[in-house]
Design a protein around this motif. Structure first.
Motif, PDB file in Angstrom:
ATOM      1  N   ALA A  53       0.911  -0.899   0.252  1.00  0.00           N
ATOM      2  CA  ALA A  53      -0.395  -0.007   0.122  1.00  0.00           C
ATOM      3  C   ALA A  53       0.992   1.450   0.108  1.00  0.00           C
ATOM      4  CB  ALA A  53      -0.644  -0.006   1.251  1.00  0.00           C
ATOM      5  N   ASP A  54       1.324   1.650   0.890  1.00  0.00           N
ATOM      6  CA  ASP A  54       2.631   2.240   0.820  1.00  0.00           C
ATOM      7  C   ASP A  54       4.098   2.539  -0.935  1.00  0.00           C
ATOM      8  OD1 ASP A  54       1.808   2.858   3.694  1.00  0.00           O
ATOM      9  OD2 ASP A  54       4.558   2.153   3.960  1.00  0.00           O
ATOM     10  N   ILE A  55       3.793   1.714  -1.482  1.00  0.00           N
ATOM     11  CA  ILE A  55       4.376   1.890  -2.673  1.00  0.00           C
ATOM     12  C   ILE A  55       3.535   2.279  -3.297  1.00  0.00           C
ATOM     13  CG2 ILE A  55       5.415  -0.281  -4.499  1.00  0.00           C
ATOM     14  CD1 ILE A  55       7.332   0.241  -2.267  1.00  0.00           C
ATOM     15  N   LEU A  56       2.448   1.778  -3.399  1.00  0.00           N
ATOM     16  CA  LEU A  56       0.915   2.107  -4.339  1.00  0.00           C
ATOM     17  C   LEU A  56       0.786   3.395  -3.906  1.00  0.00           C
ATOM     18  CD1 LEU A  56      -0.901  -1.367  -4.251  1.00  0.00           C
ATOM     19  CD2 LEU A  56       0.642   0.153  -6.441  1.00  0.00           C
ATOM     20  N   SER A  57       0.349   3.964  -2.959  1.00  0.00           N
ATOM     21  CA  SER A  57      -0.084   5.637  -2.724  1.00  0.00           C
ATOM     22  C   SER A  57       1.325   6.775  -2.548  1.00  0.00           C
ATOM     23  CB  SER A  57      -0.303   5.432  -1.316  1.00  0.00           C
ATOM     24  OG  SER A  57       0.520   4.975  -0.031  1.00  0.00           O
ATOM     25  N   THR A  58       3.027   5.799  -2.632  1.00  0.00           N
ATOM     26  CA  THR A  58       4.084   7.045  -2.867  1.00  0.00           C
ATOM     27  C   THR A  58       4.226   7.049  -4.154  1.00  0.00           C
ATOM     28  OG1 THR A  58       5.724   5.593  -1.730  1.00  0.00           O
ATOM     29  CG2 THR A  58       4.076   7.177  -0.075  1.00  0.00           C
TER      30      THR A  58
END
Length: 107
Positions: free
Chosen positions: A96-101
């Motif tokens: 999720a962090d990779i996708l959102s940032t």
């Protein structure tokens, strides 16, 4: 490995079977394991060289794992399954962090 985050587990069968995939998965022994810095550096280089942000690496350990020479690489699966691991929620969060940032807003 998801991005720069590393999630490492030692997986073993209670009967010490060589191929733990053939036994009862509910009986598997999971233990977090520290990855030696030289091995971790190679994993980051591997992912970067193929333009990947995720990879499930499989190793055989010939010793206790604290020595990089104990780690024998088998494969990197760029579409590996991880939902069965004890820390699946943390891996999900890393995605999720990779996708959102990093992936947010890309078309």
């Amino acid at each position: 490995m998801v991005g720069r985050r590393l999630f490492a587990h030692r997986v073993a069968a209670p009967d010490r079977a060589l191929d733990w995939r053939r036994g009862d998965w509910d009986e598997l022994i999971h233990a977090p394991i520290a990855v030696p810095a030289p091995v971790e550096a190679v994993l980051h280089t591997y992912l970067a060289s193929f333009g990947l942000v995720f990879g499930c690496f499989d190793f055989v350990l010939t010793g206790d794992g604290d020595n990089p020479e104990h780690w024998i690489a088998i494969e990197c699966n760029p579409n590996g399954q991880w939902g069965w691991l004890p820390n699946a929620p943390a891996i999900t969060e890393a995605f999720a962090d990779i996708l959102s940032t990093e992936g947010g807003g890309r078309s």
